[in-house]
Scaffold this motif. Structure first.
Motif, PDB file in Angstrom:
ATOM      1  N   PRO A   1       0.843  -1.205   0.000  1.00 42.17           N
ATOM      2  CA  PRO A   1       0.000   0.000   0.000  1.00 42.17           C
ATOM      3  C   PRO A   1       0.879   1.257   0.000  1.00 42.17           C
ATOM      4  CG  PRO A   1      -0.752  -1.577   1.645  1.00 42.17           C
ATOM      5  CD  PRO A   1       0.539  -2.109   1.120  1.00 42.17           C
ATOM      6  N   GLY A   2       0.511   2.221  -0.818  1.00 46.98           N
ATOM      7  CA  GLY A   2       1.264   3.475  -0.884  1.00 46.98           C
ATOM      8  C   GLY A   2       2.310   3.504  -1.974  1.00 46.98           C
ATOM      9  N   ALA A   3       2.751   2.326  -2.436  1.00 50.32           N
ATOM     10  CA  ALA A   3       3.779   2.279  -3.488  1.00 50.32           C
ATOM     11  C   ALA A   3       3.090   2.236  -4.843  1.00 50.32           C
ATOM     12  CB  ALA A   3       4.673   1.058  -3.296  1.00 50.32           C
ATOM     13  N   GLN A   4       2.363   3.326  -5.147  1.00 47.89           N
ATOM     14  CA  GLN A   4       1.519   3.289  -6.342  1.00 47.89           C
ATOM     15  C   GLN A   4       2.240   3.741  -7.603  1.00 47.89           C
ATOM     16  OE1 GLN A   4       1.110   5.389  -3.823  1.00 47.89           O
ATOM     17  NE2 GLN A   4       0.702   7.453  -4.575  1.00 47.89           N
ATOM     18  N   ASP A   5       3.431   4.310  -7.478  1.00 51.16           N
ATOM     19  CA  ASP A   5       4.212   4.640  -8.674  1.00 51.16           C
ATOM     20  C   ASP A   5       5.701   4.554  -8.339  1.00 51.16           C
ATOM     21  OD1 ASP A   5       5.021   7.052  -7.447  1.00 51.16           O
ATOM     22  OD2 ASP A   5       3.299   8.129  -8.264  1.00 51.16           O
ATOM     23  N   TYR A   6       6.539   4.808  -9.365  1.00 57.63           N
ATOM     24  CA  TYR A   6       7.971   4.598  -9.195  1.00 57.63           C
ATOM     25  C   TYR A   6       8.550   5.481  -8.089  1.00 57.63           C
ATOM     26  CZ  TYR A   6      12.894   3.980 -10.479  1.00 57.63           C
ATOM     27  OH  TYR A   6      14.228   3.689 -10.466  1.00 57.63           O
ATOM     28  N   PHE A   7       8.045   6.696  -7.926  1.00 58.73           N
ATOM     29  CA  PHE A   7       8.593   7.593  -6.904  1.00 58.73           C
ATOM     30  C   PHE A   7       8.151   7.168  -5.495  1.00 58.73           C
ATOM     31  CE2 PHE A   7       8.300  10.862 -10.506  1.00 58.73           C
ATOM     32  CZ  PHE A   7       9.599  10.604 -10.913  1.00 58.73           C
ATOM     33  N   SER A   8       6.854   6.867  -5.356  1.00 61.94           N
ATOM     34  CA  SER A   8       6.377   6.502  -4.012  1.00 61.94           C
ATOM     35  C   SER A   8       6.928   5.148  -3.560  1.00 61.94           C
ATOM     36  CB  SER A   8       4.847   6.502  -3.964  1.00 61.94           C
ATOM     37  OG  SER A   8       4.325   5.663  -4.956  1.00 61.94           O
ATOM     38  N   LEU A   9       7.367   4.327  -4.526  1.00 58.09           N
ATOM     39  CA  LEU A   9       7.978   3.045  -4.152  1.00 58.09           C
ATOM     40  C   LEU A   9       9.174   3.270  -3.226  1.00 58.09           C
ATOM     41  CD1 LEU A   9       8.448  -0.059  -4.532  1.00 58.09           C
ATOM     42  CD2 LEU A   9       9.818   0.527  -6.539  1.00 58.09           C
TER      43      LEU A   9
END
Lengths: 371, 293
Positions: B273-281
């Motif tokens: 949860p929260g890792a919805q794109d390359y940056f938030s990963l």
């Protein structure tokens, strides 16, 4: 002198194939993928099974060593060769030697030419090392042949998207000699003229694959094959099959699969008596189903039901039930399998129990199998 | 056909082609995320592997083949990690598909020297393939994808170039924030389940001391587990990082015996949860490591 001979041979190859020396040298850098799959078994039989099969109660069986050669020929085509070396049956057997045009044809068609496992049902398209239940289903053995049906011919396939589903279509034209090759093709007493040219037979398969969710997939298929399989008497056969596979795979530790296949065969059979050869038709049904659950990375278990009527002898049927257990000691390159099988036939008067311990291993970049 | 009608249909088809989105299929969610940022409104992107799935093992399904059949571009990870992509691409029968290996401009880590074989486990001959976990490699992947999209859709070359510039600018902003945030984890020693993290470790100053797997791709053994417990105690390692597709059983045993904490670390977009794109990963990974310290 030897070096000179090699250079002359290379030169001849270059001239023959019309390729440059540079290309010839470069091709040595792109050798085909080479894989080996070994299948060694220890088989224990009940006294009755040993008597009815003519084997010992305990035997070691070198079932098969499969050599695979796979390579792209160019950007559009690939060739796949699978050679089986057996400890029993024919010593060396070309399971598949097929060239496939992968892309570039209209209507998303793929064309395969050569010898290949016929797209008839689901199980016939698989190599035996893919089966946890180990032995080819009984209906395959009587209707298609002890080694399944390897077609020598040409096949066209396509895959059509229908919403989230995939519709697969396949059609083959192949030599009827594939049927003559196995012992169940004609009734006892009938002798085929082996010099007679084989007829061309045809088959087709339609399948619908649906990914029900990220974890569940299912495929339903229907197949037909028919034609004259015996050129001497113009004997014909018609076989239809329906196959089903359901798969659940949430992660690499757990999986469940259920396969079901049923076949109906209608075959003209020649019977020989003292006066003449008569031809009659034998109708036969067969069914095979297996369910398997993998509950950890290393262990899986399942059960099977296997039943068939004889494709060439009326009112003869054989039934088997069994269970199997698989263990991968390290990872997918080695598997130890255990199968118990209870097989009965009233007509052939046997009631056999068999336990098989299988040691299966693979080396090399053997490609992952499709669903 | 009258000249007016012909011109109308010509203009209509040109307009339709100009507005047609480029269909892109990727091996993993990480490549899909970067492709969406570079392609913007001009692309439709789907990933074959789920974010919670092990990218080494993906089943070859006909539904993936028909997805690739409709695609113009396939973005693969390469470096031998997504070998399953080849039968999917072949099965798609798509003769016009442009296949792009996103590892092509990466400087790989841990490239084996000498002969390699299966006794070393699942060693990748071209080096460790988890290269997307270094943000600098993210910029290289983005450039590779921009080049590929420009090649198949030159009409939107300017948009792809602008999106690439924007991606790199955002990446620099995020990197500054990550460097600040990662001060909390710089120099920490961890054990991870699989050798997925050398690129991340190099980028953020984390030291990966050992692995739960005795060799890459090989299930944990009792003797190796005992060795890892001893190592954690000796080196006072606080964290056991586990990718979401591995069993927690052995890591939890190690944690119980050694006092370290088990932390699930998503190596891919949508892996948590929260890792919805390359940056938030990267935010999720850094935050989870920092919180477990």
């Amino acid at each position: 002198m030897h070096a000179m001979r090699r250079i002359t041979a290379l030169h001849a190859a270059v001239v023959w194939f019309g390729i440059s020396a540079h290309q010839a040298a470069a091709q040595t850098l792109s050798n085909p993928d080479l894989s080996l799959v070994g299948d060694f078994r220890v088989v224990g039989r009940s006294q009755e099974a040993a008597d009815s099969t003519g084997e010992r109660e305990l035997s070691f069986v070198f079932e098969e060593l499969e050599l695979d050669f796979n390579a792209y020929l160019n950007p559009y085509m690939r060739a796949d060769v699978f050679i089986g070396i057996h400890g029993t049956g024919p010593d060396v057997d070309v399971e598949e030697a097929v060239m496939t045009v992968l892309r570039g044809l209209p209507a998303a068609l793929q064309l395969s030419v050569g010898q290949y496992l016929l797209d008839f049902g689901k199980i016939n398209t698989q190599h035996s090392h893919q089966w946890s239940w180990m032995d080819r289903p009984l209906m395959h053995r009587t209707m298609l042949g002890d080694e399944g049906l390897k077609a020598l011919g040409a096949r066209l396939t396509t895959l059509i998207p229908i919403g989230d589903s995939a519709l697969g279509l396949s059609a083959s034209a192949f030599s009827g000699s594939a049927f003559e090759a196995h012992e169940h093709a004609v009734a006892e007493g009938h002798e085929s003229n082996e010099d007679a040219p084989a007829e061309i037979m045809g088959s087709a398969r339609v399948s619908v694959f649906r990914q029900i969710s990220d974890l569940w997939s299912a495929e339903l298929g229907a197949s037909y094959l028919g034609g004259d399989y015996d050129p001497t008497e113009s004997l014909s056969t018609h076989i239809a099959a329906v196959d089903w596979k359901l798969r659940w795979r949430p992660d690499s530790y757990r999986a469940f699969s259920w396969v079901l296949e049923t076949m109906r065969s209608e075959r003209e059979v020649a019977s020989v008596d003292s006066l003449a050869t008569s031809i009659h038709t034998v109708d036969a049904w067969g069914a095979f189903t297996s369910a398997e659950l993998q509950w950890t990375k290393r262990w899986s278990a399942g059960a099977l039901f296997d039943w068939t009527q004889d494709a060439t002898v009326a009112d003869a049927e054989t039934t088997a039930i069994g269970g199997f257990l698989d263990f991968w000691p390290v990872e997918e390159t080695a598997r130890i399998g255990l199968v118990y099988r209870h097989e009965t036939s009233d007509r052939y008067n046997f009631d056999n129990d068999t336990v098989t311990l299988q040691f299966l291993w693979g080396m090399g970049p053997h490609k992952v199998h499709a669903f | 056909m009258k000249p007016f009608t012909a011109i109308f249909w010509l203009l209509f088809s040109l307009a339709a082609n100009a507005n047609a989105k480029v269909n892109v299929v990727t091996s993993t969610t990480d490549l899909a995320s970067i492709a969406r940022m570079i392609g913007g409104d001009n692309v439709d992107v789907t990933s074959i592997a789920r974010g919670t799935a092990d990218p080494h093992f993906v089943e070859v399904l006909p539904s993936y083949m028909v997805r690739v059949q409709k695609a113009k571009v396939y973005l693969k990870l390469g470096m031998d990690i997504d070998r399953w992509a080849a039968p999917i691409i072949d099965g798609s029968r798509n003769g016009k598909l442009v296949v792009v290996d996103c590892s092509q401009n990466i400087a790989p880590l841990e490239v084996p020297t000498g002969k390699i074989d299966a006794s070393m486990g699942d060693v990748h001959p071209h080096g460790n393939p988890h290269y997307w976990l270094d943000p600098d490699n993210g910029a290289i992947i983005a450039s590779t994808i921009a080049d590929a999209l420009t090649g198949v859709d030159p009409a939107h070359a300017a948009a792809y170039a602008a999106n690439l510039a924007s991606f790199k600018s955002q990446l620099e902003t995020h990197k500054a924030a990550w460097q600040q945030k990662s001060e909390a984890i710089r120099g920490i020693k961890i054990v991870t389940y699989h050798n997925s993290w050398p690129y991340f470790a190099r980028a953020f100053g984390v030291e990966v001391e050992d692995f739960v797997e005795p060799l890459p791709g090989i299930e944990p053994t009792p003797s190796h587990t005992a060795h890892v417990i001893e190592l954690i105690k000796t080196h006072q390692i606080q964290i056991i990082g586990v990718e979401p597709y591995f069993s927690m059983r052995t890591p939890e045993t190690i944690a119980r015996e050694s006092g370290a904490k088990v932390v699930q670390l998503p190596p891919s977009v949508d892996g948590a949860p929260g890792a919805q794109d390359y940056f938030s990963l990267f935010d999720v990974i850094i935050d989870r490591l920092a919180a477990a310290r």
